[in-house]
Every structure is written in structure tokens, then in C-alpha cells.
Scaffold this active site. Structure first.
Site, mmCIF file in Angstrom:
data_model
loop_
_atom_site.group_PDB
_atom_site.id
_atom_site.type_symbol
_atom_site.label_atom_id
_atom_site.label_comp_id
_atom_site.label_asym_id
_atom_site.label_seq_id
_atom_site.Cartn_x
_atom_site.Cartn_y
_atom_site.Cartn_z
ATOM 1 N N ASP A 10 -1.233 -22.386 -9.390
ATOM 2 C CA ASP A 10 -2.463 -22.262 -8.602
ATOM 3 C C ASP A 10 -3.239 -21.076 -9.157
ATOM 4 O O ASP A 10 -2.695 -20.250 -9.903
ATOM 5 C CB ASP A 10 -2.099 -22.013 -7.120
ATOM 6 C CG ASP A 10 -3.328 -21.782 -6.246
ATOM 7 O OD1 ASP A 10 -4.350 -22.479 -6.453
ATOM 8 O OD2 ASP A 10 -3.289 -20.907 -5.368
ATOM 9 N N SER A 11 -4.491 -20.976 -8.752
ATOM 10 C CA SER A 11 -5.291 -19.818 -9.136
ATOM 11 C C SER A 11 -4.755 -18.534 -8.486
ATOM 12 O O SER A 11 -5.100 -17.448 -8.921
ATOM 13 C CB SER A 11 -6.734 -20.038 -8.696
ATOM 14 O OG SER A 11 -6.759 -20.336 -7.315
ATOM 15 N N CYS A 73 -3.664 -26.633 -6.704
ATOM 16 C CA CYS A 73 -4.951 -25.947 -6.558
ATOM 17 C C CYS A 73 -6.033 -27.019 -6.481
ATOM 18 O O CYS A 73 -6.139 -27.856 -7.392
ATOM 19 C CB CYS A 73 -5.177 -25.054 -7.779
ATOM 20 S SG CYS A 73 -6.807 -24.277 -7.822
ATOM 21 N N CYS A 186 -8.181 -27.291 -0.207
ATOM 22 C CA CYS A 186 -7.857 -26.075 -0.950
ATOM 23 C C CYS A 186 -6.509 -25.605 -0.432
ATOM 24 O O CYS A 186 -6.274 -25.603 0.786
ATOM 25 C CB CYS A 186 -8.931 -25.018 -0.683
ATOM 26 S SG CYS A 186 -8.469 -23.372 -1.221
ATOM 27 N N HIS A 188 -5.161 -22.819 -0.138
ATOM 28 C CA HIS A 188 -5.097 -21.602 0.683
ATOM 29 C C HIS A 188 -5.297 -21.909 2.178
ATOM 30 O O HIS A 188 -4.883 -21.146 3.037
ATOM 31 C CB HIS A 188 -6.208 -20.618 0.288
ATOM 32 C CG HIS A 188 -5.912 -19.831 -0.946
ATOM 33 N ND1 HIS A 188 -5.863 -20.398 -2.190
ATOM 34 C CD2 HIS A 188 -5.661 -18.509 -1.120
ATOM 35 C CE1 HIS A 188 -5.600 -19.455 -3.073
ATOM 36 N NE2 HIS A 188 -5.484 -18.297 -2.453
HETATM 37 N N1 DGL Z 1 -6.302 -22.309 -4.614
HETATM 38 C C1 DGL Z 1 -7.706 -22.602 -4.825
HETATM 39 C C2 DGL Z 1 -7.964 -24.048 -4.445
HETATM 40 O O1 DGL Z 1 -7.082 -24.714 -3.941
HETATM 41 C C3 DGL Z 1 -8.589 -21.699 -4.027
HETATM 42 C C4 DGL Z 1 -8.761 -20.350 -4.595
HETATM 43 C C5 DGL Z 1 -9.743 -20.297 -5.722
HETATM 44 O O2 DGL Z 1 -10.950 -20.413 -5.504
HETATM 45 O O3 DGL Z 1 -9.274 -20.139 -6.824
HETATM 46 O O4 DGL Z 1 -9.060 -24.530 -4.634
#
Ligand code: DGL
Length: 271
Positions: A10-11, A73, A186, A188
Site C-alpha cells: 500500500d502507499s 491500495c 480506500c 485507510h
Molecule cells: N491507501 C490509499 C488508497 O487506498 C490511500 C492513501 C493514499 O492516498 O495514498 O487509496
């Protein structure tokens, strides 16, 4: 039977919501997780940058002997899944198709809401997939750029006035559109599950995209006879591109378990 690890990235920290579900569903599997905490967020960046970062994330993960890669992600799944699938000789699973399938199964009225980062909403990937699966679906979509920084700073609890204010701001269009299902596009956002659910009410089904993609992983391993021979005790390794201590400290929120001292920092720009 296949005892190689599952690579997941993930980011940042959000993909750990998928790891949590993976550990619950497939506890014998080895997992290698990479969170690009040094470059998060991806969601406000351009397509070329997101694809470049995602390629580096995969290049790092592939230094391990993996059987499958999971893009935990929403932003990378909506932007780079096709490129990553074409370039890698192992299955690459994103969150869009699994979450859209779960939404279509859940909705009774066909009114489905979608939240994600700006890049995710702008890509239109979720809407296209939802329409393919359910042509009559009515999709209401809203980017929620303040959710990721809130969550990454540990602000997600019901009753926190800041959280409630932001949730109300972003969720009002879904209340007005009377959606009965909301895709958290997302990884998060499941941290905000209780706050979102408290605002929208129990009649709205929330779909966690990270958890939904674990269904697809489990099915793929079953169908291809690629499950680990173990049923418990899989090894988990965690890597981040920023401070390992910070990763450890925040990880327990996403994972629901303490991983003190386990994460390692790597230099992602070398991949
Ligand atoms: N984990 C990212 C997503 O699911 C969100 C965080 C980001 O913007 O990198 O889109």
C-alpha cells in the site's frame, strides 16, 4: 500446496486493514507487507507518478519468493493494476473488482455510494466495474482527501469532534442520495467505519475494499491449489520506506495486534 509468501503493499498503513483480514482468514500464510510511508499519500498524485511508485513497490516485494501480489491500495488498484498485471508473471490482485462484487451482492435498491482518494474517484474504475456487474446501478461518488491524514494521525474515533465534522461533510451527499451500500474504496477508511456507520445509520452496508480482496485471494489459492501446507503460524514481515519505529507504533491501530520491533526500513528509491 505452495508455501511461498503473499506479497502485499500500500502507499502507507491502510493496506494493513487487508493484512488483518488475511491473517484472520488464512492464518497459515506467510505475508510480506510493504507500506510506502515515506511517499504516502499517492491519492493526490498524477497517474505517471503513481505507476512509477507502484512499479518500485512491486520490484521490492519481488526480491522475496512470492506466489501472489495484492495491491491493498485503492489508488494503485484503480491506476496501475493493468500495467502491473502485464509486467509480472504472477497473479496480481487489486481491490476494485472484489469490492464492486461485494457491493452488488449487498445492495437492495441499486443505489451505491463510493468514497476514495481523488485519484481513485477521478479514474472512474469503480463506477465502470459496478456498471459492468449491475447495469442499472446508480453510483454516487465523493473523494474524501482529509480521511487519510486523519487516520494516519490516529484520529478516527467516534466522538472526536474533528472526525465527526469531516465525516458529516463527506457523508452528507450519500445520506441525501439514500444509498443503501457504501464502498470504502480506500484501504485507510475502514478505521473510520464506526464514525461513518454512526452517521449513515445501520441501514447502510459498508464494504471494506481491503477485506473484500482477501475473499478473492482465498478463492484463487483454493482454485489453483496454492494454499500453504500450514493452517496456523504464518510468518509476517513488515517493511516501510519511512521510520520503522513510526510504522510499528501506528500498525497496531490498523492490524489490531502489536508488532513492536518487527518492521524494517528500506530505501524504496533503489528499486
Ligand atoms: N491507501 C490509499 C488508497 O487506498 C490511500 C492513501 C493514499 O492516498 O495514498 O487509496
Amino acid at each position: 500446496m505452495d508455501d511461498r509468501a503473499i506479497g502485499i503493499f500500500d502507499s502507507g498503513m491502510g493496506g494493513l486493514t487487508a493484512v488483518r483480514e488475511l491473517i484472520r482468514r488464512l492464518p497459515g500464510e506467510d505475508v510480506v507487507y510493504f507500506g510506502d510511508t515515506g511517499r504516502v499519500p499517492y491519492g493526490g498524485r498524477g497517474r505517471e507518478t503513481i505507476i512509477k511508485y507502484a512499479r518500485q513497490d512491486v520490484a521490492f516485494l519481488r526480491t522475496f519468493d512470492l506466489k501472489v501480489i495484492v495491491i491493498a491500495c485503492g489508488t494503485v488498484s484503480t491506476t496501475a493494476l493493468e500495467a502491473l498485471s502485464q509486467e509480472n508473471p504472477l497473479p496480481v490482485i487489486g481491490v476494485v473488482e472484489p469490492a464492486a462484487q461485494a457491493a452488488v451482492r449487498a445492495t437492495r435498491t441499486g443505489r451505491v455510494g463510493l468514497v476514495g482518494t481523488r485519484a481513485t474517484i477521478a479514474s472512474g474504475a469503480y463506477e465502470r466495474t459496478l456498471r459492468r456487474l449491475m447495469p442499472q446501478v446508480q453510483v454516487t461518488a465523493n473523494a474524501c482527501p482529509l480521511f487519510v491524514p486523519l487516520v494516519e494521525n490516529g484520529r478516527y474515533q467516534v466522538g472526536d469532534p474533528l472526525v465527526e465534522l469531516v465525516v458529516e461533510e463527506y457523508m452528507a451527499p450519500f445520506k441525501a442520495a439514500q444509498v443503501d451500500t457504501l464502498v470504502l474504496g480506500c484501504t485507510h477508511y475502514p478505521l473510520l467505519w464506526d464514525a461513518i456507520s454512526a452517521y449513515l445509520g445501520p441501514q447502510v452496508t459498508l464494504i471494506s475494499s481491503g477485506a473484500a480482496c482477501v475473499d478473492t485471494v482465498a478463492r484463487l489459492l483454493e482454485e489453483r491449489d496454492m494454499k500453504s501446507g500450514r493452517t496456523q503460524g504464518g510468518r509476517r514481515r513488515y517493511f516501510a520506506s519511512d521510520s520503522a519505529q513510526d510504522f510499528d507504533a501506528l500498525a497496531s491501530i490498523f492490524l489490531g495486534e502489536d508488532i513492536q520491533g518487527q518492521a524494517q526500513q528500506i530505501a524504496i528509491e533503489n528499486y
